[in-house]
Design a protein around this motif. Sequence first.
Motif, PDB file in Angstrom:
ATOM      1  N   TYR A  67       0.834  -1.206   0.000  1.00  0.00           N
ATOM      2  CA  TYR A  67       0.000   0.000   0.000  1.00  0.00           C
ATOM      3  C   TYR A  67       0.866   1.253   0.000  1.00  0.00           C
ATOM      4  CZ  TYR A  67      -3.215   3.576   1.729  1.00  0.00           C
ATOM      5  OH  TYR A  67      -3.949   4.727   1.885  1.00  0.00           O
ATOM      6  N   GLN A  68       1.914   1.255   0.818  1.00  0.00           N
ATOM      7  CA  GLN A  68       2.808   2.406   0.884  1.00  0.00           C
ATOM      8  C   GLN A  68       3.536   2.606  -0.438  1.00  0.00           C
ATOM      9  OE1 GLN A  68       2.942   4.590   3.253  1.00  0.00           O
ATOM     10  NE2 GLN A  68       4.617   5.803   2.385  1.00  0.00           N
ATOM     11  N   GLU A  92       3.658   5.978  -2.929  1.00  0.00           N
ATOM     12  CA  GLU A  92       4.908   6.664  -3.252  1.00  0.00           C
ATOM     13  C   GLU A  92       5.172   6.703  -4.752  1.00  0.00           C
ATOM     14  OE1 GLU A  92       8.241   5.247  -1.079  1.00  0.00           O
ATOM     15  OE2 GLU A  92       7.243   5.389   0.871  1.00  0.00           O
ATOM     16  N   LEU A  93       4.766   5.663  -5.480  1.00  0.00           N
ATOM     17  CA  LEU A  93       5.034   5.632  -6.917  1.00  0.00           C
ATOM     18  C   LEU A  93       4.335   6.770  -7.648  1.00  0.00           C
ATOM     19  CD1 LEU A  93       4.938   1.818  -7.805  1.00  0.00           C
ATOM     20  CD2 LEU A  93       6.920   3.310  -7.484  1.00  0.00           C
ATOM     21  N   GLU A 125      13.363   7.390 -12.709  1.00  0.00           N
ATOM     22  CA  GLU A 125      13.305   5.951 -12.984  1.00  0.00           C
ATOM     23  C   GLU A 125      14.102   5.173 -11.952  1.00  0.00           C
ATOM     24  OE1 GLU A 125      15.588   3.220 -16.068  1.00  0.00           O
ATOM     25  OE2 GLU A 125      14.021   4.385 -17.082  1.00  0.00           O
ATOM     26  N   LYS A 126      15.256   5.709 -11.587  1.00  0.00           N
ATOM     27  CA  LYS A 126      16.097   5.026 -10.611  1.00  0.00           C
ATOM     28  C   LYS A 126      15.392   4.919  -9.270  1.00  0.00           C
ATOM     29  CE  LYS A 126      20.588   5.257  -8.312  1.00  0.00           C
ATOM     30  NZ  LYS A 126      21.871   5.997  -8.175  1.00  0.00           N
ATOM     31  N   LYS A 127      14.747   6.008  -8.836  1.00  0.00           N
ATOM     32  CA  LYS A 127      14.044   5.999  -7.554  1.00  0.00           C
ATOM     33  C   LYS A 127      12.860   5.029  -7.581  1.00  0.00           C
ATOM     34  CE  LYS A 127      16.270   9.019  -5.028  1.00  0.00           C
ATOM     35  NZ  LYS A 127      16.907   8.641  -3.734  1.00  0.00           N
ATOM     36  N   ILE A 128      12.173   4.992  -8.719  1.00  0.00           N
ATOM     37  CA  ILE A 128      11.020   4.095  -8.837  1.00  0.00           C
ATOM     38  C   ILE A 128      11.458   2.645  -8.688  1.00  0.00           C
ATOM     39  CG2 ILE A 128       9.300   3.188 -10.442  1.00  0.00           C
ATOM     40  CD1 ILE A 128       8.984   6.029 -11.530  1.00  0.00           C
TER      41      ILE A 128
END
Length: 253
Positions: A175-176, A180-181, A187-190
């Motif tokens: 869920y979290q 956040e997405l 792209e790197k963080k995703i």
Amino acid sequence: MEDQPTTNTQLKAELAQLRQELAALKVQQPQIKEPTGILRSREELFHQAVLSISDHIYVSEITPAGQHINLYISPHAADLTGYPLENFVNDWSFWPQQVIHPDDQAAAAAQARQLAEGYNSEVEYRLVRADGEIIWVRDSGKVRYEIRTGAKIIYGVVSDITERKRLEAQLSAIYQLGRELNLLRSEKKIFERVLETIAQVLGASRAGYALVNYRAGRLEYRNQRVDGVLKEVNIHLPLTQSEDIGVAVVRQG
């Protein structure tokens, strides 16, 4: 009217005699006792019934002076904790001081105070098994008063809820991640958050992703998460058949 005192005296005498005869009959009445074999049979049935329940059942007494005494500890206490049953039978404090996780002892102590005050109580806390494994349990206690002695009798059930807690943590992580997405643009963080969640939900020590390059006929791995650290990689694997496309997970342990 002169015969009245004599009549009353006779009635009192007859009543006294009847009372004596009734008392004699009560004394002469045989005491009916349940055969020892039947009592043992019932104890065995109770024992088997307790063993058929996977939860740990306990009965304890709190004396008017505040002393805690274990009256009954089910054999499942040993299965649940990995400690010998004698540790609990001989020492009431072994469970709260040695088995309950240090960070949860305050919550368990609050429940014990509620029970001592005569209130039913339920709490969830962690146990540290003899082998070091940490599990979650739900401890439910109900209070009954012993009128004759003034003591409180606690009837409790301890249930293993580790699997439920694990599923709750997984659902919370997913869920979290979804929330956040929607906010991430890199792209790197995703992919970093996706790999982190995969490792958390699946209990994996390593997770990675690859892009399919159909023109070059290969899988191109860009990032791997190893033991909580995201690392950039440049690994190319030949794309020879459709089975090459998938997810690879290495579980801890």
